[in-house]
Design a protein around this motif. Structure first.
Motif, PDB file in Angstrom:
ATOM      1  N   ASN A  39       0.832  -0.893  -0.444  1.00  0.00           N
ATOM      2  CA  ASN A  39      -0.217   0.257  -0.008  1.00  0.00           C
ATOM      3  C   ASN A  39       1.130   1.657  -0.093  1.00  0.00           C
ATOM      4  O   ASN A  39       0.693   1.399  -0.398  1.00  0.00           O
ATOM      5  N   ASN A  54      -0.918   5.583  -6.697  1.00  0.00           N
ATOM      6  CA  ASN A  54      -2.323   6.152  -6.513  1.00  0.00           C
ATOM      7  C   ASN A  54      -2.733   7.515  -6.724  1.00  0.00           C
ATOM      8  O   ASN A  54      -3.503   8.481  -7.295  1.00  0.00           O
ATOM      9  N   GLN A  55      -1.836   7.901  -6.005  1.00  0.00           N
ATOM     10  CA  GLN A  55      -1.827   9.854  -5.524  1.00  0.00           C
ATOM     11  C   GLN A  55      -2.332   9.961  -7.420  1.00  0.00           C
ATOM     12  O   GLN A  55      -2.283  10.872  -7.770  1.00  0.00           O
ATOM     13  N   ILE A  94      -2.519   8.978  -9.620  1.00  0.00           N
ATOM     14  CA  ILE A  94      -3.663   8.358 -10.867  1.00  0.00           C
ATOM     15  C   ILE A  94      -5.223   9.340 -10.069  1.00  0.00           C
ATOM     16  O   ILE A  94      -5.834   9.570 -11.482  1.00  0.00           O
ATOM     17  N   GLN A  95      -5.053   9.440  -9.108  1.00  0.00           N
ATOM     18  CA  GLN A  95      -5.819  10.738  -8.743  1.00  0.00           C
ATOM     19  C   GLN A  95      -6.330  11.849  -9.310  1.00  0.00           C
ATOM     20  O   GLN A  95      -7.015  12.652  -9.593  1.00  0.00           O
ATOM     21  N   PHE A  96      -4.683  12.335  -9.479  1.00  0.00           N
ATOM     22  CA  PHE A  96      -4.402  13.762  -9.756  1.00  0.00           C
ATOM     23  C   PHE A  96      -5.472  13.802 -11.553  1.00  0.00           C
ATOM     24  O   PHE A  96      -5.415  14.244 -11.973  1.00  0.00           O
ATOM     25  N   LEU A 152      -7.082  11.323 -12.751  1.00  0.00           N
ATOM     26  CA  LEU A 152      -8.430  11.508 -12.861  1.00  0.00           C
ATOM     27  C   LEU A 152      -9.631  12.297 -12.707  1.00  0.00           C
ATOM     28  O   LEU A 152      -9.955  13.199 -13.004  1.00  0.00           O
ATOM     29  N   LEU A 153      -8.899  13.706 -11.834  1.00  0.00           N
ATOM     30  CA  LEU A 153      -9.231  15.255 -11.303  1.00  0.00           C
ATOM     31  C   LEU A 153      -9.391  15.790 -12.796  1.00  0.00           C
ATOM     32  O   LEU A 153      -9.689  16.532 -12.920  1.00  0.00           O
TER      33      LEU A 153
END
Length: 595
Positions: free
Chosen positions: A142, A149-150, A152-154, A156-157
C-alpha cells in the motif's frame, strides 16, 4: 574473523610427509593449510541501522542462514529474528546451495510477497560479496503504490476538470464546424434538385468556405455542361427526325438491327414489302422476319447480317435476285445490301439492311427471255433453210454467174450466216440466264486443239492482211477437262475479234502457258486498244465500245458475255488488259482439275 582450510589440488598425485620425510599417495582429506582473514563489518552494520527512507519502509542485514544481524534504527524486529522463510531470503539460500551459482549480485527487481507479519510487501535483496550476507529492503504494498495512486487520482481529477472545461469549448467549435457543413449539405441538395444558381451562405474564411465556393463553381460548370448537352440532344433529335423522314420516303425497304440482331427500325416500304406492322416486329430477331434463299441454298442470318465488333464502314454484304419467302408463304425476289456505320457499336446499331424488290423486273426479264427464245427458234428454221438452199443453188449454178452476181450471192450467204450466228447467240443467252446450258466435258490435250482451231482462221487473217501466230509452249501442258465445243466458241470469238479489230499488216498472237493449277490462254493483238472507261463493261450483254471500235464492229455485243459465262461454268476466269492505242490482250484461265 574467518578461517578457510586449503585443500590439496586434484592435480597433485603424491605428497611428502613432513614428519617422516617419505612420499605417499594423496588422500582426499589431506589439508595443505589454513587461510585466516579478518573483516571489519562495523561500517556496514552502522549504515544499515542508520539507513533512512520512508517511515514505513524497512532495511535488514541478514546472514547466510537468514538470521537478522542488523536493522534500521527504531525497527521492532529483534536482532536474531529468523527471515529464512521470506521469499527473497529463501531464493538466496537456494542459490547458495546450487553449485556454480554466482553470489554478490544485486537483485534489482522488486518482488511482492508476505513479510513475517503476513503483510503484503514489495522487497528487493542485495548480496554482500565474500560473506554471503544480504541486505533486504522491503516496504508494504500500500505504501509502495501510494505515490502511483496519488498520480492516478490527480490525473482523474485533471481529466474531470478538463472535461467540464473542454465540453463547452468543443460544443462551440463543433457548432461552428457543423453549421457550415449543414448549410453545405443543404446547398448540395438544392443543387441536386436542379437549382444550379444556388450559392451556399457561408461567411467564414476557412476551408469550408473554400469548399462551398468550389461547389458553386462546380454547379455553374455543370449547368453549362447540361445546357450544352441539351443543345446537342436537340440537334440530334432534329437529325433523327430528318433521318426518319428520309427513311420513310425511301422506296426501298430499310431495316435496322441492334448488336443482337433484333429489329430496331423498319420503314414503311419494308412494312409493305413484308406485309407486317412496325409495332409488331420491333425487338424481334431479324431471321424471323427475313427468309432468304440464293437459288435452292438457304442464306444464314450470320451471312447477310454479320455482327462484327471491328469498326468498319460501308457495305458488308450484297447479293442480287435472292428469293424472299414472306410469313404468308408468298415469294418475291429482292436485291439485298447490308451496310454498317463506324461507331455503330457505341449506339447499339448492328447493321442496316436494304431490300430492293426486283420481282417485277425478274418477271419482265423472264418475259423477255421467253420472247427472245421463241423468236430465235422461229428465226433459226427459215434461216437454216435459206442458208442450205443458197448453198445448193450456188453449187449447182456456179458456172452461170458472172463476178458481180457471184459477189451478191456471197454477201447473201455471209449475211445469212451472221443472222444464224445472232440467233444462236440469243439462244445461248437465254440458256445462260435460265441456267439451262449444259456442258459435255472430256479431257483433251489443249495445245494441239488450239493449233487445229487456229488453222481454220488463217484464211480470215489473210483476207484482213493480219499475221496470225501461235506461240507454242516449250514445256508440256497438262490435260484439261472441258466441253471442247463451248471452249472453242470462246477462243474463236476472241481470235475473230482480234483479227477484225487489228490494222492492216497487224499481228495476232495466241499464247498457252501453265501457271500453278491453271492453263492460261491469251489472245494478243496490236490493234487500237480499248478505252479505260469501257473495260468494266466489256463482258456485259449488248455492250459495244463507242468510237472507232464501234465503227468497225459487226457484232451484237453478246460474244464476250457468252464467253464469260462459259468460262465461269468451267470454274475458270476471264479478263482483259488493254491500253488505248496500244493493243489488247484477252486471257482466260481453266483449272487443270476441272471435272
Amino acid at each position: 574473523t574467518i578461517a578457510v582450510p586449503v585443500i590439496v589440488p586434484n592435480t597433485t598425485q603424491s605428497i611428502t610427509d613432513l614428519t617422516t620425510g617419505t612420499k605417499r599417495n594423496r588422500d582426499e582429506s589431506d589439508i595443505l593449510g589454513v587461510l585466516e582473514a579478518s573483516f571489519d563489518l562495523s561500517k556496514l552494520y552502522t549504515d544499515v541501522t542508520n539507513l533512512g527512507g520512508q517511515n514505513n519502509g524497512a532495511v535488514y542485514l541478514v546472514d547466510r542462514i537468514g538470521t537478522v544481524i542488523a536493522r534500521k534504527a527504531g525497527d521492532k524486529v529483534p536482532i536474531g529474528a529468523d527471515f529464512s522463510n521470506l521469499q527473497p531470503i529463501a531464493m538466496h539460500k537456494q542459490a547458495l546451495s546450487t553449485p556454480g551459482e554466482q553470489t554478490g549480485q544485486l537483485d534489482t527487481n522488486f518482488t511482492q510477497y508476505e513479510d513475517q507479519y503476513k503483510v503484503p510487501v514489495m522487497g528487493s535483496l542485495a548480496i554482500v560479496d565474500v560473506t554471503g550476507w544480504s541486505v533486504l529492503i522491503q516496504q508494504p504494498v500500500n505504501a509502495a503504490l501510494a505515490g502511483l495512486n496519488q498520480i492516478i487520482q490527480f490525473a482523474l481529477l485533471i481529466f474531470i476538470v478538463g472535461l467540464f472545461v473542454t465540453f463547452p469549448i468543443a460544443y462551440v467549435l463543433s457548432r461552428r464546424l457543423t453549421s457550415p457543413l449543414a448549410e453545405l449539405v443543404k446547398g448540395t441538395e438544392i443543387i441536386g434538385q436542379g437549382n444550379f444558381d444556388y450559392q451556399t451562405p457561408i461567411k467564414s474564411h476557412d476551408e469550408i468556405a473554400d469548399l462551398a465556393a468550389a461547389f458553386y463553381r462546380m454547379a455553374q460548370e455543370l449547368k453549362h455542361s447540361i445546357q450544352s448537352l441539351q443543345k446537342e440532344r436537340n440537334i440530334l433529335e432534329e437529325e433523327r427526325n430528318k433521318l426518319s423522314v428520309i427513311i420513310a420516303g425511301i422506296q426501298d425497304a430499310v431495316i435496322a438491327v441492334d448488336l443482337t440482331r433484333h429489329v430496331t427500325l423498319i420503314n414503311r416500304a419494308a412494312e409493305d414489302l413484308l406485309g407486317v406492322k412496325g409495332v409488331d416486329v420491333y425487338g424481334k430477331p431479324i431471321d424471323e422476319l427475313l427468309n432468304l434463299q440464293n437459288g435452292t441454298d438457304q442464306i444464314d442470318v450470320t451471312e447477310y447480317c454479320p455482327i462484327n465488333p471491328e469498326e468498319r464502314d460501308g457495305v458488308i454484304f450484297a447479293k442480287d435476285n435472292l428469293k424472299l419467302t414472306k410469313s404468308n408463304a408468298s415469294e418475291l425476289y429482292t436485291n439485298v445490301v447490308t451496310g454498317k456505320i463506324k461507331g455503330g457499336a457505341a449506339t447499339n446499331l448492328g447493321c442496316i439492311i436494304t431490300l430492293h424488290n426486283v420481282s417485277k423486273e425478274m418477271q419482265l426479264e423472264e418475259m423477255k427471255l421467253d420472247f427472245v427464245s421463241m423468236a430465235a427458234h422461229e428465226l433459226r428454221t427459215p434461216l437454216t433453210a435459206i442458208s442450205g438452199y443458197l448453198s445448193v443453188f450456188m453449187m449447182e449454178n456456179k458456172d452461170k454467174f458472172d463476178d458481180e452476181q457471184r459477189s451478191f450471192l456471197n454477201r447473201i450467204g455471209i449475211s445469212t450466216q451472221r443472222l444464224i450466228s445472232l440467233v444462236e447467240n440469243l439462244l445461248n443467252v437465254t440458256k445462260i440466264e435460265r441456267h439451262g446450258m449444259n456442258l459435255a466435258r472430256k479431257p483433251i490435250d489443249w495445245v494441239p486443239h488450239v493449233k487445229e482451231l487456229l488453222y481454220d482462221f488463217q484464211n480470215l487473217a489473210s483476207e484482213q492482211k493480219v499475221e496470225l501466230h501461235f506461240d507454242e509452249p516449250t514445256e508440256p501442258i497438262p490435260q484439261i477437262t472441258i466441253d471442247p465445243l463451248k471452249i472453242d466458241e470462246v477462243l474463236s470469238n476472241l481470235v475473230n475479234n482480234a483479227i477484225n479489230y487489228s490494222k492492216a499488216n497487224g499481228h495476232v498472237t495466241v499464247i498457252v502457258e501453265h501457271k500453278g493449277n491453271e492453263v492460261i490462254t491469251s489472245v494478243k493483238d496490236d490493234g487500237p486498244g480499248i478505252p479505260e472507261t469501257a473495260l468494266p463493261h466489256l463482258f456485259t450483254k449488248f455492250f459495244r465500245v463507242s468510237g472507232k471500235l464501234e465503227q468497225g464492229s459487226k457484232g451484237t455485243g453478246l460474244g464476250l458475255y457468252i464467253s464469260k459465262a462459259i468460262i465461269e461454268m468451267h470454274n475458270g476466269r476471264i479478263w482483259v488488259e488493254s491500253q488505248y492505242g496500244q493493243g489488247s490482250t484477252f486471257s482466260f484461265a481453266l483449272p487443270i482439275d476441272t471435272a
